[in-house]
Write a protein that holds these residues in place. Structure first.
Motif, PDB file in Angstrom:
ATOM      1  N   LEU A  57      21.623  45.165  21.750  1.00 51.08           N
ATOM      2  CA  LEU A  57      22.426  45.153  22.974  1.00 51.08           C
ATOM      3  C   LEU A  57      22.138  43.860  23.727  1.00 51.08           C
ATOM      4  N   VAL A  58      23.165  43.064  23.931  1.00 51.17           N
ATOM      5  CA  VAL A  58      23.055  41.830  24.701  1.00 51.17           C
ATOM      6  C   VAL A  58      23.710  42.065  26.054  1.00 51.17           C
ATOM      7  N   VAL A  59      22.967  41.880  27.127  1.00 52.66           N
ATOM      8  CA  VAL A  59      23.505  42.010  28.480  1.00 52.66           C
ATOM      9  C   VAL A  59      23.463  40.633  29.131  1.00 52.66           C
ATOM     10  N   HIS A  60      24.628  40.072  29.382  1.00 51.43           N
ATOM     11  CA  HIS A  60      24.716  38.748  29.991  1.00 51.43           C
ATOM     12  C   HIS A  60      24.938  38.926  31.490  1.00 51.43           C
ATOM     13  N   LEU A  61      23.897  38.689  32.242  1.00 46.91           N
ATOM     14  CA  LEU A  61      23.915  38.879  33.686  1.00 46.91           C
ATOM     15  C   LEU A  61      24.639  37.736  34.389  1.00 46.91           C
ATOM     16  N   LEU A  62      25.106  38.010  35.587  1.00 43.76           N
ATOM     17  CA  LEU A  62      25.583  36.937  36.450  1.00 43.76           C
ATOM     18  C   LEU A  62      24.391  36.216  37.067  1.00 43.76           C
ATOM     19  N   GLY A  63      23.315  36.958  37.279  1.00 44.20           N
ATOM     20  CA  GLY A  63      22.063  36.340  37.716  1.00 44.20           C
ATOM     21  C   GLY A  63      22.120  35.800  39.125  1.00 44.20           C
ATOM     22  N   ARG A 109      12.695  47.402  22.561  1.00 44.21           N
ATOM     23  CA  ARG A 109      12.146  46.182  23.147  1.00 44.21           C
ATOM     24  C   ARG A 109      13.258  45.474  23.913  1.00 44.21           C
ATOM     25  N   ALA A 110      12.908  44.903  25.041  1.00 46.99           N
ATOM     26  CA  ALA A 110      13.855  44.113  25.823  1.00 46.99           C
ATOM     27  C   ALA A 110      13.247  42.745  26.076  1.00 46.99           C
ATOM     28  N   LEU A 111      14.017  41.711  25.770  1.00 45.49           N
ATOM     29  CA  LEU A 111      13.600  40.344  26.065  1.00 45.49           C
ATOM     30  C   LEU A 111      14.522  39.804  27.139  1.00 45.49           C
ATOM     31  N   TYR A 112      13.933  39.333  28.226  1.00 51.13           N
ATOM     32  CA  TYR A 112      14.692  38.772  29.347  1.00 51.13           C
ATOM     33  C   TYR A 112      14.399  37.285  29.449  1.00 51.13           C
ATOM     34  N   LEU A 172      10.665  34.165  31.419  1.00 53.95           N
ATOM     35  CA  LEU A 172      10.918  34.900  30.184  1.00 53.95           C
ATOM     36  C   LEU A 172       9.868  35.985  30.064  1.00 53.95           C
ATOM     37  N   TRP A 173      10.308  37.207  29.747  1.00 51.44           N
ATOM     38  CA  TRP A 173       9.348  38.283  29.511  1.00 51.44           C
ATOM     39  C   TRP A 173       9.886  39.256  28.481  1.00 51.44           C
ATOM     40  N   ILE A 174       8.962  40.014  27.895  1.00 52.91           N
ATOM     41  CA  ILE A 174       9.315  41.027  26.908  1.00 52.91           C
ATOM     42  C   ILE A 174       8.738  42.363  27.357  1.00 52.91           C
ATOM     43  N   TRP A 175       9.583  43.382  27.369  1.00 51.29           N
ATOM     44  CA  TRP A 175       9.155  44.745  27.712  1.00 51.29           C
ATOM     45  C   TRP A 175       9.325  45.625  26.483  1.00 51.29           C
ATOM     46  N   SER A 176       8.344  46.481  26.227  1.00 56.78           N
ATOM     47  CA  SER A 176       8.410  47.419  25.105  1.00 56.78           C
ATOM     48  C   SER A 176       8.106  48.819  25.591  1.00 56.78           C
TER      49      SER A 176
END
Length: 266
Positions: free
Chosen positions: A99-105, A177-180, A209-213
């Motif tokens: 799943l790719v989520v492209h934020l407006l940020g 896992r989520a990579l931001y 940059l961070w990774i959550w699991s």
């Protein structure tokens, strides 16, 4: 890079800063994931016709764009992604999914990024940040931009946390896992009296940059995330997380690999 298109073109393809045309010669991460059997969903709060990465999004198995405006003046917030995400996670669960989520940020106009709800820094006038900026001679308009930017960062972080909660609740029995990462930064009075994209200031291209699991995902070596990295080699770490070892994979450029060689050492 200090702008979205050149940053994502190197982050999500084999291209690097030294070989910027390599994205024309090899697959992006969406194509790699699909070739490996992943079901790819792309959810975006960016404009549907915004350049090269919009074409990459359309190559996913599913692509949903919620932003009907543009990246600068749109009143959309990343909180608006939540009702769009929930139905995408419903129904049959693919064996492998990306799943790719492209934020407006935190794109300007920063004041639009929190929606109608005021952020916590809206009326800040004499806190440590405002005092330091005043002492540095930053103009009133740039100081206000910093408050708006800090609000945008706060509201954006809250939206990301809520998106993670939705995914965790929808996949309680799956390793997740989520990579931001941010594709670029913003100069908002950090180094000069200016607010906006900047190629000349470190704030314009230094990114988080961070990774959550979750508890079901195999543990990562936490020391790897404390090493210096370059975003143009992010596709190597993404292949690592997806369990891919393609002909375009190079362990010395993968910051999650034991064979990683940090920039400046190579």
């Amino acid at each position: 890079q200090a702008f979205t298109l050149p940053s994502l073109r190197t982050a999500l393809t084999p291209a690097t800063d030294e070989h910027r045309d390599d994205w024309l010669q090899g697959p992006d991460v969406v194509l790699l994931a699909k070739a490996a059997g992943y079901h790819v969903t792309w959810l975006s709060n960016q404009p549907v016709s915004e350049g090269w990465f919009a074409s990459m999004a359309r190559s996913a198995d599913r692509s949903v764009f919620i932003n009907k405006g543009n990246w600068r003046d749109s009143s959309a917030t990343d909180h608006d992604l939540l009702p769009a995400l929930e139905p995408l996670l419903a129904g049959a669960v693919p064996e492998r999914e990306l799943l790719v989520v492209h934020l407006l940020g935190q794109h300007f106009h920063y004041a639009l990024r929190c929606g109608k709800q005021a952020g916590p820094y809206t009326d800040a006038r004499d806190d440590a940040v405002m005092k330091a900026m005043a002492a540095q001679g930053r103009s009133a308009s740039v100081r206000q931009s910093r408050n708006d930017y800090d609000n945008a960062t706060y509201c954006g972080a809250r939206s990301v946390a809520q998106l993670l909660e939705v995914v965790a609740q929808a996949r309680p029995d799956r390793a997740v896992r989520a990579l931001y990462f941010s594709d670029h930064g913003q100069e908002v009075g950090h180094f000069r009296d200016f607010s906006g994209h900047s190629e000349q200031d470190e704030s314009g291209y230094t990114v988080p940059l961070w990774i959550w699991s979750n508890r079901l995902a195999p543990a990562l070596d936490s020391t790897t995330l404390n090493r210096p990295i370059r975003l143009d080699t992010l596709d190597q770490a993404l292949q690592h997380l997806l369990g891919l070892r393609s002909r375009w994979y190079d362990a010395p450029q993968d910051f999650l690999s034991a064979q990683y060689i940090p920039p400046g050492v190579r």
